[in-house]
Every structure is written in structure tokens, then in C-alpha cells.
Motif scaffolding. Structure first.
Motif, PDB file in Angstrom:
ATOM      1  N   TYR A 191     -23.393  50.584 -47.012  1.00 26.43           N
ATOM      2  CA  TYR A 191     -22.078  50.017 -46.734  1.00 26.43           C
ATOM      3  C   TYR A 191     -21.090  51.071 -46.243  1.00 26.43           C
ATOM      4  O   TYR A 191     -20.244  50.806 -45.393  1.00 26.43           O
ATOM      5  CB  TYR A 191     -21.507  49.312 -47.975  1.00 26.43           C
ATOM      6  N   HIS A 236     -19.574  51.575 -42.765  1.00 25.80           N
ATOM      7  CA  HIS A 236     -18.475  50.752 -42.251  1.00 25.80           C
ATOM      8  C   HIS A 236     -17.106  51.416 -42.448  1.00 25.80           C
ATOM      9  O   HIS A 236     -16.408  51.668 -41.457  1.00 25.80           O
ATOM     10  CB  HIS A 236     -18.556  49.353 -42.860  1.00 25.80           C
ATOM     11  N   HIS A 245     -10.519  50.814 -47.469  1.00 24.51           N
ATOM     12  CA  HIS A 245      -9.979  49.479 -47.211  1.00 24.51           C
ATOM     13  C   HIS A 245     -10.750  48.337 -47.860  1.00 24.51           C
ATOM     14  O   HIS A 245     -10.183  47.290 -48.132  1.00 24.51           O
ATOM     15  CB  HIS A 245      -9.797  49.236 -45.705  1.00 24.51           C
ATOM     16  N   ASP A 246     -12.034  48.496 -48.132  1.00 22.97           N
ATOM     17  CA  ASP A 246     -12.797  47.408 -48.751  1.00 22.97           C
ATOM     18  C   ASP A 246     -13.061  47.644 -50.232  1.00 22.97           C
ATOM     19  O   ASP A 246     -13.731  46.845 -50.880  1.00 22.97           O
ATOM     20  CB  ASP A 246     -14.142  47.225 -48.028  1.00 22.97           C
ATOM     21  N   ASP A 304     -10.950  47.761 -38.311  1.00 27.90           N
ATOM     22  CA  ASP A 304     -11.940  47.058 -39.134  1.00 27.90           C
ATOM     23  C   ASP A 304     -12.620  45.970 -38.304  1.00 27.90           C
ATOM     24  O   ASP A 304     -13.842  45.849 -38.238  1.00 27.90           O
ATOM     25  CB  ASP A 304     -11.179  46.458 -40.332  1.00 27.90           C
ATOM     26  N   ASN A 328     -16.485  45.535 -37.045  1.00 25.62           N
ATOM     27  CA  ASN A 328     -17.247  44.325 -37.378  1.00 25.62           C
ATOM     28  C   ASN A 328     -17.773  43.628 -36.129  1.00 25.62           C
ATOM     29  O   ASN A 328     -18.884  43.104 -36.121  1.00 25.62           O
ATOM     30  CB  ASN A 328     -16.394  43.358 -38.206  1.00 25.62           C
TER      31      ASN A 328
HETATM   32 MN    MN Z   1     -13.955  46.030 -43.663  1.00 26.08          MN
END
Ligand code: MN
Length: 752
Positions: free
Chosen positions: A71, A74, A99-100, A167, A171
Motif C-alpha cells: 500500500y 500509493h 493522507h490515508d 491522490d 488512482n
Molecule cells: Mn489515497
């Protein structure tokens, strides 16, 4: 030939495990981020970035993306895009790394705040709020709509939006591994919201990439078709471009200007848009590319150099006068500066030429971030200034930015207010909506049982007007019921209807109670066959309907004793009235007698004197009240309080029958007014109340009635007062009586 002896072979190096490969790839990406940040990293920054990276790495350690990759790739990529492609600084890189984290892991906002301070925490909170909306709506355009509005409310720190764009870009670049419907949803959202947003912020490169990637998933066939045709025609196009550029380059060289010239393919989306808009095929699109001349000019010569280049190009090729765009003298609202012209190239083909300087080009690619690079370097104040500029752009579209208004319809949304549930769901309400509206918006049952609310963790009244971005928690109680005063501060039709309905329902229950009560009494009094009798009673007691009549009995606003007295043939139903009854007939006479020199005790503007007026029995106006006169049919003018329950109806439907009115002098005459009291039941309460009224203040009381229920009482008192001042004094004194909770003037009296 050597034959390896397998049984004895010792590997020279440990085979690289998958985990090891991944670890190295993670570090490689992290170092790439640091490299991008190097030009502006200040002392101590590196340590913070490292801490953010480690926090994210640990928080996401157990998660993988849909593609199977760790992850952490990202957030690392998002941070790199934020820095390298958008031009953001250290704070944003840290926020992008994290951010996540709050949304997807156990790490909380508190942890982040403790470690990185409140600016970082606030930005991440903003990012988390946006993400909280995700996946809750099935309709993609509805979802996009929500995002769009959210982004506008979050414009206080534009970095939230910019990181969200980074972001989204990452994505979109990795959308391949998502399911088909996710792809469609994310792609439509991107077209609808994020690409226009990038455009607005001047991030052209990101905008074009987002659009092309969206098209790839929403219109896969079209995307592939255009991409294939572009590929097939590439060689021919390159030849044409070389042919076009050659003489321009030669002439430019003769001017001594430093420049670069190249052909730039247009984005697939812009080609597709052109095909659609003009109803043409791919082969008919003439501007599959543009020629761009970029000059390395000194600041003071930028404009002159651009026009010089323009002159060179148009000496060689005939320009189309309708297609000259000068965004150098007047830059676009988003900061774009460039000189565009379309000229007739070899073979009679129209070719667009874009002329700009290096600085202008950087602004065109990276947006406003680049502006400041050319001004004060990367100082914090310059950065803040840049953010302020973007915020201004978002909040105050300039008159020449009509396209922006079209895209975002800002003024439409200014009327809405957006608040969140504790779980992060977005609730959209009309501006001015209150906490109570919010409760009803979540669920009718929550509204019905609502006893209080917290906005951003602080207790607020139910009438609290929501602010954009508020997080609202509704407190409920199983025994709560909708109350009549709620109607005063709900704004949505939904809440109003539900409350009105519940109040009606409650009234119906009360009426049933009152009916049973009356029937019991009538049996007790041995009065039978009472159908017509009840009608008669209802109209005698001025009830507007049987339902109303029964309800008045249940709430003891019509006393059973009075009914008994009436039935016994007594004329007077009020035993406590001490003052002379003031009715419409004797009002004017009393006024005159108390003030013989003038008949302007009650002045009605417009020069009408000695008119026939009455005080309306629905609201009992007294001197000091704001009043108006209403011309009735056959009953002269009736004087109502401006806040009479009937006033709105009268004023709106029959405004032509309304006359202005005002009181002039205070007088000795007393007027009937009603007070409603609630409080905690106490043996001596009525005595205490009447002591204050008739003892201390010497006010005449006409009637008092009290209903007690579970230790709480509710009562109404009718008194004779001279004016509002006296009434206010009375109310103030009564408030001081032990056990009293509320005292309000009532609009409708129990009798008359
Ligand atoms: Mn994100």
C-alpha cells in the motif's frame, strides 16, 4: 563444459526474497521523493518527512493495493506527484504521505497532531472528510456532486484540494486493477469534478492526463480508436511538423532570440471533443497537434519577445485573424499566459502556434505554484500568498471567468450548508438549517427523539444554525416527543411536516382523553343524550371544532367546573375575574373617559379618527405591543398584535385590508393578557404565584389554571395590565418564584 554439482552448490549470494525486493522498491521510491524535494528542503524538514514516511509505512504495513503492491507505494507516489508535478512543499508532502492513514488504519488524528502539529492534522482531517463520503452513493454523478461541493467548503486550505488531486491522479494511473464498475465510477467522477478543478487551478498537464485516463475507462472503444489512429498517422504528422518548423527555426535564429520549438500532440480528449462538437471524423480534425515556441526571455522583454516571434511566424504563414488569442496582455483567471495564433501551413492546413516564455510555460504546466517560484523563491510567505490567491480564485470568480461559473455554479451552492455525521457522512441542507433539521435529515426517528446536539463536540441548542464543515452529533432520548416550539426553528419542509404531523397526532390523543373525561363527568351529572349538547358546549366555549374542544378539556384550558356551571344555567363562567370585563363595546368608551381630551389613545395612521375598532380576542394586544389594524366585514377594524398567530395569514392574503396602527399614551385602562407558566410542581406554587400577582404588584387576575403531570406543571394565567412594561415586570417577578422554569406570554386566550 562445467556441470554444476547441485548437491554441493552453496549459493554465493542469498536469493533476493519478494519481501526484500519490495523493501528495496519502497526505499527507491522514498529516495525519489526526497530527490524531488531537495531544492526546497530546509534544515529539520528531512527528519519530519522521514517520520511521516515511517508512520505511514508502519500504519499500512498489513495492507496491499488491489494490484497486490504494498500500500505504501500509493502515499509515496501521491507525495511525489504533489511535489514534482504540482509544485507543493514540505507540509504537503508530509500530508500526502499520511493522507490515508487516519481513514484506513488505527493511527488517529491525535497521533498525527502530536507528531506533526495542527496544520498537518487539519489538512489530513480535510482529506479524510472527503474520503468519508466515498462509496456511499451509488449514482456516480451524485457522488461527484457531493465531492464538488465538499471541495468548495474545504477551500480554507487549498492544499487539501491539491493533495486530493495528486491522490486522484495516482488512482487514475493505477485504475487498471480495479473492478469494471469501480473504474467507471472513479473515471466519471474524475471527468466531472477533478479535471475541471485541475483546469481551474491551472494544472494543465494534470488536467489533460486525468481527462485522457477517464476517457480510457468511460469510452474505452473511442479512446483506443483515437490512440490507434494517432499512432498510425504519427510518421506523416511528424514529417509535416518538420516541414512547418524548418523555415520558422531559420527565421528565429536570425533574430538572436533564445528559443525552443516543437510540435505537441493534442490530448485524446480534446480531439474527441472536437469530433463531437463539430460532427467530424478523426481525419477531418486538422489540429491534432500544436506548434509551441518557448523562449528564454529576460523578464522585461517577455512580451516584446513573444510578439517578435509572432511576427516571424506570420511573415511566413498567413494568420487567421479570427483566431488570435492574447493571454499575455490579459492572462486567464487561472494564471495562464500565452499567445495563440492559427496560421495556414503547407498544403493549406490550419496549424495552431502557441508562443510563450519558459516562465509562462511552467505556469501553464504547473499552475499558480510556478508564479511564486519566479517571485520570491520558495519562502513560506510566498507560499501562503499563493494559497490565498487560489482561495480567492475559488471564492470570487472574476467577471471574465464565466467559464468557471459555468463549471462550478458557485452561487448556487453558496446557499447550501454542508455538515457531517460523526461517521463522516455528508449531510447537505439549505443554508440557515439548524441542528434540529440535521436530526430530521438523518432519520425521522432521530428528529422525533432529539433532545440536544453537539457541533464539533460542543453542546449547542437545537436551534443552532449549521456552519459549513460542522460535525454534528445528535443526542436523543426515548421519552422525547416533538414540541410545538420546534416549529419556530426548523427550516426544512421534511422536518416541518414530521413535527406538524406528530403534534396533530398528540392533539388527537389529548382529544380522546378529554372526550373520555367529559363523558365520565356527564354520566356523573346524570346528563344523557348529549350529542347536540356537546356541539352547543363547544360553540359556547369558542372551540373551533369538537377535536379542539376535547383537547381544551384535556389540557384543562376549559375547566370542567365551568362546563358544570354553564350547564347549571349560570351566565358567568369565571369566578376569579375581579376587574371589569373589557370588551369591544366598552373599550372605546373607556378610553375616552379616561382621556377625555383626545381620542388618540389608539392612533390609526392615515388620518382615520374615531373609528370603530376592537381588540382582537385571538392575541389580546396591550399598549406597548406592535400592532396593526385589520378591516373586517361588519365588525369594524380589529387590532391584532404583529406576532398574532393569525397575522401572517391576514397580512399575506388580505394586505389591502391592513392598516397601520400604533399606541400612543399609556393609560389607566387595563387590558387582558395571558401568561403561560411551566415549572416543577410544588404544594404552594399557586399561592406563591397569586401572591406575586395580586399582592406585590396589585395586578388584577382574571383566571388561573394549572395542570400537573409527573411533577411538572403547566399553567396559564389571565391578568389585566396597563401595558407591556407592566406585563414584563410581572413576568420578571414571576420568574423569581421558586420552581418556575419558563414564563411566556400566550397568544391565544383560554376564554372569549
Ligand atoms: Mn489515497
Amino acid at each position: 563444459m562445467e556441470i554444476p554439482n547441485e548437491s554441493f552448490a552453496e549459493p554465493f549470494v542469498q536469493p533476493i526474497t519478494d519481501a526484500e525486493t519490495e523493501r528495496q522498491e519502497i526505499l527507491r521510491r522514498y529516495r525519489r521523493l526526497l530527490r524531488a524535494m531537495r531544492p526546497f528542503l530546509k534544515k529539520g524538514d528531512k527528519k519530519l518527512v522521514r517520520a511521516a514516511f515511517e508512520m505511514a509505512l508502519e500504519a499500512h504495513a498489513q495492507t496491499r493495493r488491489k494490484s497486490g503492491e504494498p500500500y505504501i507505494y500509493h502515499p509515496l507516489e501521491v507525495a511525489r506527484i504533489a511535489v514534482e508535478e504540482i509544485g507543493l512543499g514540505t507540509t504537503s508532502a508530509i500530508c500526502a504521505l499520511l493522507h490515508d492513514v487516519v481513514e484506513d488504519t488505527d493511527t488517529g488524528l491525535n497521533d498525527i497532531e502530536r507528531e506533526f502539529g495542527n496544520v498537518v492534522a487539519r489538512i489530513i482531517d480535510g482529506l479524510t472528510k472527503i474520503s468519508g463520503l466515498y462509496n456511499r452513493h451509488t449514482n456516480p454523478s451524485e457522488q461527484a456532486e457531493n465531492y464538488r461541493k465538499m471541495l468548495l467548503t474545504l477551500a480554507d486550505d487549498v492544499r487539501v484540494i491539491l493533495i486530493k488531486l495528486a491522490d486522484r491522479l495516482h488512482n487514475m494511473r493505477t485504475l487498471e486493477s480495479m473492478s469494471k464498475d469501480k473504474q467507471l465510477k472513479i473515471a466519471s467522477e474524475t471527468t466531472f469534478l477533478f479535471a475541471p478543478l485541475a483546469h481551474r487551478l491551472g494544472l494543465y498537464a494534470i488536467k489533460s492526463e486525468l481527462e485522457d485516463l477517464s476517457l480510457k475507462y468511460t469510452h474505452t472503444e473511442i479512446y483506443r480508436d483515437i490512440a490507434r489512429k494517432l499512432q498510425e498517422t504519427k510518421a506523416r504528422r511528424d514529417r509535416f511538423i518538420r516541414e512547418f518548423i524548418e523555415p520558422v527555426r531559420a527565421a528565429m535564429n536570425g533574430t538572436g532570440l533564445q528559443f525552443e520549438i516543437k510540435g505537441r500532440p493534442k490530448s485524446i480528449v480534446s480531439i474527441w471533443n472536437k469530433m463531437q462538437k463539430q460532427g467530424i471524423t478523426f481525419d477531418q480534425v486538422y489540429d491534432l497537434f500544436a506548434i509551441r515556441i518557448i523562449m528564454d526571455s529576460r523578464p522585461e522583454f517577455e512580451k516584446a519577445d513573444c510578439w517578435r516571434a509572432y511576427s516571424v511566424v506570420t511573415d511566413l504563414y498567413q494568420p487567421n485573424p479570427n483566431r488570435l488569442r492574447d493571454w499575455i496582455s490579459t492572462p486567464k483567471a487561472n494564471g495562464y499566459e500565452s499567445l495563440h495564433t492559427t496560421v495556414m501551413g503547407p498544403g493549406g492546413r490550419w496549424v495552431e502556434v502557441q508562443i510563450r516564455t519558459k516562465r509562462m510555460n511552467e505556469i501553464a504546466e504547473k499552475g499558480l505554484a510556478a508564479h511564486w517560484k519566479y517571485k520570491d523563491g520558495q519562502s513560506d510567505s510566498a507560499f501562503d500568498e499563493w494559497l490565498r490567491r487560489i482561495r480567492d480564485v475559488l471564492e470570487n470568480p472574476e467577471p471574465n471567468a464565466l467559464e468557471f461559473i459555468d463549471e462550478f455554479k458557485l452561487q448556487l451552492y453558496a446557499k447550501d450548508v454542508f455538515a457531517f455525521t460523526p461517521k463522516g457522512d455528508l449531510i447537505k441542507l439549505p443554508g440557515g438549517a439548524t441542528a434540529l433539521d440535521f436530526a430530521f435529515e438523518i432519520h425521522t426517528d432521530i428528529g422525533m427523539k432529539c433532545i440536544g446536539a453537539k457541533a464539533n463536540h460542543k453542546i449547542v441548542p437545537l436551534s443552532y444554525p449549521l456552519q459549513n464543515g460542522d460535525q454534528v452529533e445528535i443526542l436523543t432520548s426515548g421519552i422525547q416527543k416533538p414540541r410545538a416550539d420546534w416549529m419556530g426553528f426548523v427550516t426544512t419542509a421534511k422536518a416541518r411536516n414530521k413535527i406538524r404531523h406528530a403534534l396533530r397526532e398528540h392533539k388527537r390523543e389529548l382529544a380522546q382523553e378529554g372526550k373520555a373525561q367529559l363523558e365520565r363527568k356527564l354520566r356523573q351529572w346524570k346528563i344523557t343524550g348529549h350529542d347536540g349538547l356537546i356541539q352547543r358546549l363547544a360553540s359556547h366555549f369558542k372551540a373551533s371544532s369538537l377535536l379542539d374542544f376535547y383537547q381544551l378539556i384535556a389540557t384543562e384550558r376549559i375547566a370542567i367546573n365551568d362546563i358544570q356551571a354553564y350547564l347549571a344555567g349560570e351566565k358567568s363562567v369565571s369566578k376569579k375575574a375581579k376587574a371589569p370585563r373589557l370588551n369591544e363595546d366598552n373599550f372605546e368608551r373607556m378610553v375616552r373617559s379616561s382621556n377625555p381630551t383626545t381620542d388618540d389613545m389608539l392612533v390609526i395612521d392615515g388620518g382615520i379618527q374615531k373609528i370603530d375598532y376592537q381588540l382582537a380576542s385571538c392575541c389580546h394586544p396591550i399598549p406597548g405591543d406592535e400592532i396593526f389594524g385589520f378591516v373586517t366585514i361588519g365588525e369594524g377594524i380589529k387590532i391584532h398584535r404583529v406576532n398574532c398567530p393569525n397575522a401572517v395569514n391576514l397580512l399575506s392574503k388580505y394586505s389591502y385590508r391592513v392598516v397601520k396602527a400604533k399606541w400612543t399614551l399609556a393609560s389607566e385602562v387595563s387590558f387582558l393578557a395571558g401568561i403561560k407558566i411551566t415549572g416543577i410542581d410544588d404544594v404552594g406554587i399557586i399561592r406563591n404565584l397569586s401572591d406575586v400577582i395580586s399582592g406585590d404588584l396589585k395586578v388584577n387576575m382574571r383566571s388561573i389554571s394549572v395542570v400537573s403531570n409527573d411533577g411538572i406543571f403547566e399553567g396559564s394565567i389571565m391578568v389585566y395590565v396597563n401595558d407591556t412594561r407592566q406585563l414584563d415586570t410581572l413576568i420578571k417577578k414571576l420568574k423569581a418564584v421558586k420552581g418556575i422554569q419558563t414564563i411566556d406570554r400566550i397568544d391565544a386566550s383560554e376564554e372569549d
